[in-house]
Design a protein around this motif. Structure first.
Motif, PDB file in Angstrom:
ATOM      1  N   ASN A 290       1.069 -18.017   0.186  1.00  0.00           N
ATOM      2  CA  ASN A 290      -0.378 -17.772   0.303  1.00  0.00           C
ATOM      3  C   ASN A 290      -0.640 -16.272   0.430  1.00  0.00           C
ATOM      4  O   ASN A 290      -0.284 -15.657   1.426  1.00  0.00           O
ATOM      5  CB  ASN A 290      -0.901 -18.512   1.544  1.00  0.00           C
ATOM      6  CG  ASN A 290      -2.400 -18.329   1.715  1.00  0.00           C
ATOM      7  OD1 ASN A 290      -3.020 -17.532   0.995  1.00  0.00           O
ATOM      8  ND2 ASN A 290      -2.980 -19.067   2.654  1.00  0.00           N
ATOM      9  N   LYS A 291      -1.249 -15.701  -0.619  1.00  0.00           N
ATOM     10  CA  LYS A 291      -1.490 -14.255  -0.606  1.00  0.00           C
ATOM     11  C   LYS A 291      -2.930 -13.915  -0.240  1.00  0.00           C
ATOM     12  O   LYS A 291      -3.435 -12.848  -0.579  1.00  0.00           O
ATOM     13  CB  LYS A 291      -1.131 -13.665  -1.964  1.00  0.00           C
ATOM     14  CG  LYS A 291       0.348 -13.667  -2.253  1.00  0.00           C
ATOM     15  CD  LYS A 291       0.671 -12.834  -3.474  1.00  0.00           C
ATOM     16  CE  LYS A 291       2.175 -12.767  -3.679  1.00  0.00           C
ATOM     17  NZ  LYS A 291       2.538 -12.100  -4.930  1.00  0.00           N
ATOM     18  N   GLN A 292      -3.575 -14.861   0.427  1.00  0.00           N
ATOM     19  CA  GLN A 292      -4.958 -14.632   0.863  1.00  0.00           C
ATOM     20  C   GLN A 292      -5.024 -13.409   1.793  1.00  0.00           C
ATOM     21  O   GLN A 292      -4.259 -13.318   2.755  1.00  0.00           O
ATOM     22  CB  GLN A 292      -5.440 -15.881   1.618  1.00  0.00           C
ATOM     23  CG  GLN A 292      -6.835 -15.784   2.196  1.00  0.00           C
ATOM     24  CD  GLN A 292      -7.903 -15.779   1.111  1.00  0.00           C
ATOM     25  OE1 GLN A 292      -7.852 -16.583   0.184  1.00  0.00           O
ATOM     26  NE2 GLN A 292      -8.849 -14.856   1.215  1.00  0.00           N
ATOM     27  N   LEU A 293      -5.923 -12.494   1.468  1.00  0.00           N
ATOM     28  CA  LEU A 293      -6.101 -11.312   2.322  1.00  0.00           C
ATOM     29  C   LEU A 293      -7.375 -11.439   3.138  1.00  0.00           C
ATOM     30  O   LEU A 293      -8.231 -12.297   2.862  1.00  0.00           O
ATOM     31  CB  LEU A 293      -6.154 -10.048   1.448  1.00  0.00           C
ATOM     32  CG  LEU A 293      -4.855  -9.694   0.727  1.00  0.00           C
ATOM     33  CD1 LEU A 293      -5.097  -8.591  -0.303  1.00  0.00           C
ATOM     34  CD2 LEU A 293      -3.780  -9.263   1.717  1.00  0.00           C
ATOM     35  N   SER A 294      -7.532 -10.552   4.123  1.00  0.00           N
ATOM     36  CA  SER A 294      -8.701 -10.624   5.002  1.00  0.00           C
ATOM     37  C   SER A 294      -9.972 -10.308   4.219  1.00  0.00           C
ATOM     38  O   SER A 294      -9.947  -9.546   3.239  1.00  0.00           O
ATOM     39  CB  SER A 294      -8.554  -9.621   6.148  1.00  0.00           C
ATOM     40  OG  SER A 294      -8.740  -8.305   5.670  1.00  0.00           O
ATOM     41  N   HIS A 295     -11.078 -10.872   4.656  1.00  0.00           N
ATOM     42  CA  HIS A 295     -12.363 -10.563   4.003  1.00  0.00           C
ATOM     43  C   HIS A 295     -12.702  -9.092   4.206  1.00  0.00           C
ATOM     44  O   HIS A 295     -13.371  -8.477   3.399  1.00  0.00           O
ATOM     45  CB  HIS A 295     -13.478 -11.467   4.506  1.00  0.00           C
ATOM     46  CG  HIS A 295     -13.807 -11.275   5.953  1.00  0.00           C
ATOM     47  ND1 HIS A 295     -13.154 -11.951   6.957  1.00  0.00           N
ATOM     48  CD2 HIS A 295     -14.696 -10.468   6.567  1.00  0.00           C
ATOM     49  CE1 HIS A 295     -13.632 -11.553   8.119  1.00  0.00           C
ATOM     50  NE2 HIS A 295     -14.570 -10.661   7.931  1.00  0.00           N
ATOM     51  N   ARG A 296     -12.193  -8.506   5.307  1.00  0.00           N
ATOM     52  CA  ARG A 296     -12.490  -7.093   5.560  1.00  0.00           C
ATOM     53  C   ARG A 296     -11.889  -6.203   4.470  1.00  0.00           C
ATOM     54  O   ARG A 296     -12.572  -5.367   3.885  1.00  0.00           O
ATOM     55  CB  ARG A 296     -11.943  -6.673   6.929  1.00  0.00           C
ATOM     56  CG  ARG A 296     -12.766  -7.145   8.098  1.00  0.00           C
ATOM     57  CD  ARG A 296     -12.176  -6.642   9.407  1.00  0.00           C
ATOM     58  NE  ARG A 296     -10.777  -7.035   9.559  1.00  0.00           N
ATOM     59  CZ  ARG A 296     -10.367  -8.259   9.875  1.00  0.00           C
ATOM     60  NH1 ARG A 296     -11.254  -9.217  10.105  1.00  0.00           N
ATOM     61  NH2 ARG A 296      -9.087  -8.535   9.981  1.00  0.00           N
ATOM     62  N   VAL A 297     -10.607  -6.411   4.195  1.00  0.00           N
ATOM     63  CA  VAL A 297      -9.971  -5.525   3.205  1.00  0.00           C
ATOM     64  C   VAL A 297     -10.557  -5.783   1.812  1.00  0.00           C
ATOM     65  O   VAL A 297     -10.666  -4.874   0.984  1.00  0.00           O
ATOM     66  CB  VAL A 297      -8.424  -5.647   3.233  1.00  0.00           C
ATOM     67  CG1 VAL A 297      -7.922  -6.895   2.552  1.00  0.00           C
ATOM     68  CG2 VAL A 297      -7.794  -4.409   2.589  1.00  0.00           C
ATOM     69  N   GLN A 298     -10.991  -7.018   1.581  1.00  0.00           N
ATOM     70  CA  GLN A 298     -11.568  -7.314   0.273  1.00  0.00           C
ATOM     71  C   GLN A 298     -12.979  -6.754   0.114  1.00  0.00           C
ATOM     72  O   GLN A 298     -13.518  -6.716  -0.986  1.00  0.00           O
ATOM     73  CB  GLN A 298     -11.575  -8.824   0.042  1.00  0.00           C
ATOM     74  CG  GLN A 298     -10.177  -9.380  -0.109  1.00  0.00           C
ATOM     75  CD  GLN A 298     -10.184 -10.857  -0.398  1.00  0.00           C
ATOM     76  OE1 GLN A 298     -10.475 -11.277  -1.511  1.00  0.00           O
ATOM     77  NE2 GLN A 298      -9.905 -11.650   0.610  1.00  0.00           N
ATOM     78  N   SER A 299     -13.566  -6.330   1.222  1.00  0.00           N
ATOM     79  CA  SER A 299     -14.937  -5.801   1.142  1.00  0.00           C
ATOM     80  C   SER A 299     -14.949  -4.315   0.785  1.00  0.00           C
ATOM     81  O   SER A 299     -16.001  -3.735   0.577  1.00  0.00           O
ATOM     82  CB  SER A 299     -15.670  -6.027   2.475  1.00  0.00           C
ATOM     83  OG  SER A 299     -15.155  -5.139   3.468  1.00  0.00           O
ATOM     84  N   ILE A 300     -13.765  -3.688   0.723  1.00  0.00           N
ATOM     85  CA  ILE A 300     -13.730  -2.242   0.462  1.00  0.00           C
ATOM     86  C   ILE A 300     -12.853  -1.920  -0.739  1.00  0.00           C
ATOM     87  O   ILE A 300     -12.140  -2.772  -1.241  1.00  0.00           O
ATOM     88  CB  ILE A 300     -13.224  -1.456   1.693  1.00  0.00           C
ATOM     89  CG1 ILE A 300     -11.787  -1.883   2.058  1.00  0.00           C
ATOM     90  CG2 ILE A 300     -14.160  -1.650   2.882  1.00  0.00           C
ATOM     91  CD1 ILE A 300     -11.070  -0.923   2.969  1.00  0.00           C
ATOM     92  N   LYS A 301     -12.939  -0.643  -1.153  1.00  0.00           N
ATOM     93  CA  LYS A 301     -12.091  -0.163  -2.258  1.00  0.00           C
ATOM     94  C   LYS A 301     -11.220   0.982  -1.730  1.00  0.00           C
ATOM     95  O   LYS A 301     -11.545   1.566  -0.690  1.00  0.00           O
ATOM     96  CB  LYS A 301     -12.977   0.313  -3.417  1.00  0.00           C
ATOM     97  CG  LYS A 301     -13.958   1.380  -2.988  1.00  0.00           C
ATOM     98  CD  LYS A 301     -15.003   1.638  -4.041  1.00  0.00           C
ATOM     99  CE  LYS A 301     -16.065   2.617  -3.561  1.00  0.00           C
ATOM    100  NZ  LYS A 301     -16.541   2.508  -2.189  1.00  0.00           N
ATOM    101  N   PRO A 302     -10.152   1.334  -2.445  1.00  0.00           N
ATOM    102  CA  PRO A 302      -9.366   2.500  -1.998  1.00  0.00           C
ATOM    103  C   PRO A 302     -10.230   3.761  -2.060  1.00  0.00           C
ATOM    104  O   PRO A 302     -11.145   3.837  -2.885  1.00  0.00           O
ATOM    105  CB  PRO A 302      -8.223   2.587  -3.021  1.00  0.00           C
ATOM    106  CG  PRO A 302      -8.216   1.282  -3.734  1.00  0.00           C
ATOM    107  CD  PRO A 302      -9.599   0.723  -3.655  1.00  0.00           C
ATOM    108  N   SER A 303      -9.937   4.746  -1.236  1.00  0.00           N
ATOM    109  CA  SER A 303     -10.711   5.993  -1.229  1.00  0.00           C
ATOM    110  C   SER A 303     -10.673   6.644  -2.617  1.00  0.00           C
ATOM    111  O   SER A 303      -9.590   7.007  -3.096  1.00  0.00           O
ATOM    112  CB  SER A 303     -10.136   6.953  -0.193  1.00  0.00           C
ATOM    113  OG  SER A 303     -10.607   8.258  -0.464  1.00  0.00           O
ATOM    114  N   PRO A 304     -11.827   6.798  -3.282  1.00  0.00           N
ATOM    115  CA  PRO A 304     -11.823   7.364  -4.637  1.00  0.00           C
ATOM    116  C   PRO A 304     -11.396   8.825  -4.672  1.00  0.00           C
ATOM    117  O   PRO A 304     -10.771   9.250  -5.641  1.00  0.00           O
ATOM    118  CB  PRO A 304     -13.282   7.241  -5.097  1.00  0.00           C
ATOM    119  CG  PRO A 304     -13.967   6.393  -4.093  1.00  0.00           C
ATOM    120  CD  PRO A 304     -13.168   6.426  -2.837  1.00  0.00           C
ATOM    121  N   THR A 305     -11.695   9.593  -3.631  1.00  0.00           N
ATOM    122  CA  THR A 305     -11.295  11.009  -3.638  1.00  0.00           C
ATOM    123  C   THR A 305      -9.771  11.117  -3.618  1.00  0.00           C
ATOM    124  O   THR A 305      -9.173  11.874  -4.380  1.00  0.00           O
ATOM    125  CB  THR A 305     -11.872  11.734  -2.413  1.00  0.00           C
ATOM    126  OG1 THR A 305     -11.668  10.924  -1.257  1.00  0.00           O
ATOM    127  CG2 THR A 305     -13.342  12.012  -2.570  1.00  0.00           C
TER     128      THR A 305
END
Ligand code: GLU
Length: 393
Positions: free
Chosen positions: A2-17
């Protein structure tokens, strides 16, 4: 599995800078000729007395855990700095030293926000504010200021964005990504709006404080509107002022109840910031400040050159700014001229066709723009701008 990740990490993207900076580095390592103007970090060496203080700390065995919230010596240096430069008085219990200014804001959002709490963030904004608010299950409320407004929000816009759920307002001047600076009068006017809402916490991200060539000296909203100090959090650090990005030392000054909660978060995550870096940061804050002026003179010269060149490139316009080391260019016309879809395609065009890495404006909540960091030599900037000019022709 099961590779389900937290809803928190799925709500963001890696830092674009950081992603753009890493991409430029990887392309160069692969042999491509890419000029990286994405990363937001000074290109100067950390001044020698600061480096020597760190070396002495290692040789003296200062390599163990320290107090979670920073050594008493560094906290005292931070208190002196805030008193000297900002006329703000703090006790040690009101100061938290963290692993960079970014970490200070992270601790603040984690300690303060409950699900659904709203955080007012003026756009263009630094890429990580909204995502850190999302990680804390808060709701970013973006208030847009375009180039015609000088990239600054008005008191009317701030007042209109405040609701019963507003918990935090973020002010960043000089700004990443625009370099523009609110005047004292403008900050006082924003302060007057906030004075009428006593439950809102105010964060002033002052990380670009010393990198300023404005007529008015630096002042944050708390210095200008002292009645807000009791619910204000000053965020600052040594990364930009002393070219110490990799050392990871930031600090926050604020009300004791909030700093104590932020310290609790830190005690369960990173513990203390690096012991050696803390000694270096203390040397930076207490030492000779003339190293800052050397950098500011160079940044101002580069700023003038870059703004002049950008405004002479087909389809680009750029506002002069008063601080930091960024130009935030309006590329909407160039995007149209080149038949591209948006600023992301524009930056892709620049990196693949011209070998110049910029950060797309949409990462800062401003589609159609791009951020150029001029924290590199004039010769490199000249070559980069020649390339951009050809790519926009
Ligand atoms: N603050 C810098 C920037 O905007 C450093 C990278 C980051 O953490 O965003 O490029």
């Amino acid at each position: 599995m099961n590779k389900q990740l937290s809803h928190r990490v799925q709500s963001i993207k890696p830092s674009p800078t950081l992603a753009i900076a890493a991409r430029a580095k990887a392309l160069r390592a692969a042999g491509q000729d890419v000029i990286g103007l994405g990363a937001g970090e000074p290109d100067f060496d950390t001044p020698d007395p600061i480096r020597q203080a760190a070396i002495a700390a290692i040789n003296d065995g200062f390599t163990k855990y320290t107090e979670v919230d920073g050594t008493p010596e560094l906290k005292a240096a931070v208190i002196r700095k805030l008193q000297r430069d900002n006329r703000l008085e703090y006790t040690p219990e009101q100061i938290l030293v963290s692993c960079g200014g970014k970490h200070s804001f992270f601790n603040l959002t984690q300690a303060l926000l409950n699900p659904g709490d709203e955080v007012i963030i003026p756009a263009p904004y630094w890429v990580s504010y909204p995502d850190m608010v999302l990680l804390a299950e808060g709701k970013p409320v973006i208030v847009a200021a375009n180039i015609e407004a000088g990239f600054k929000i008005t008191p009317e816009q701030l007042a209109a964005a405040i609701t019963i759920k507003t918990r935090l307002v973020v002010i960043n001047s000089p700004s990443n990504p625009t370099g523009v600076t609110y005047s004292h009068a403008e900050l006082k006017a924003l302060g007057a709006v906030l004075a009428a809402h006593p439950d809102i916490i105010i964060a002033s991200d002052d990380i670009y404080e010393p990198i300023l060539w404005n007529d008015e000296p630096f002042a944050n909203i708390f210095t200008l509107y002292p009645s807000l100090v009791k619910r204000g959090v000053v965020l600052n650090g040594v990364s930009k002022a002393y070219s110490m990005t990799g050392w990871r030392i930031g600090y926050a000054g604020g009300p004791e109840w909030l700093i104590k909660a932020m310290k609790k978060i830190q005690s369960q995550s990173t513990s203390n910031p690096t012991s050696i870096s803390q000694v270096a940061a203390q040397a930076a804050l207490d030492g000779d400040q003339s190293c800052i002026q050397t950098m500011v003179i160079a940044f101002k010269e580069r700023h003038d050159y870059v703004v002049e060149r950008l405004n002479n490139i087909r389809g680009l316009t750029c506002l002069p700014s008063q601080g930091a080391f960024y130009s935030f260019l309006n590329a909407t016309q160039a995007i149209r001229n080149l038949g591209l879809s948006d600023d992301i395609a524009f930056c892709e065009h620049l990196i693949t066709r011209a070998g110049v890495a910029l950060v797309p404006g949409s990462a800062f909540g401003a589609p159609g723009y791009a951020r150029l960091s001029f924290a590199t030599s004039l010769a490199t900037l000249s070559e980069a701008l020649d390339r951009i000019e050809r790519a926009c022709a």
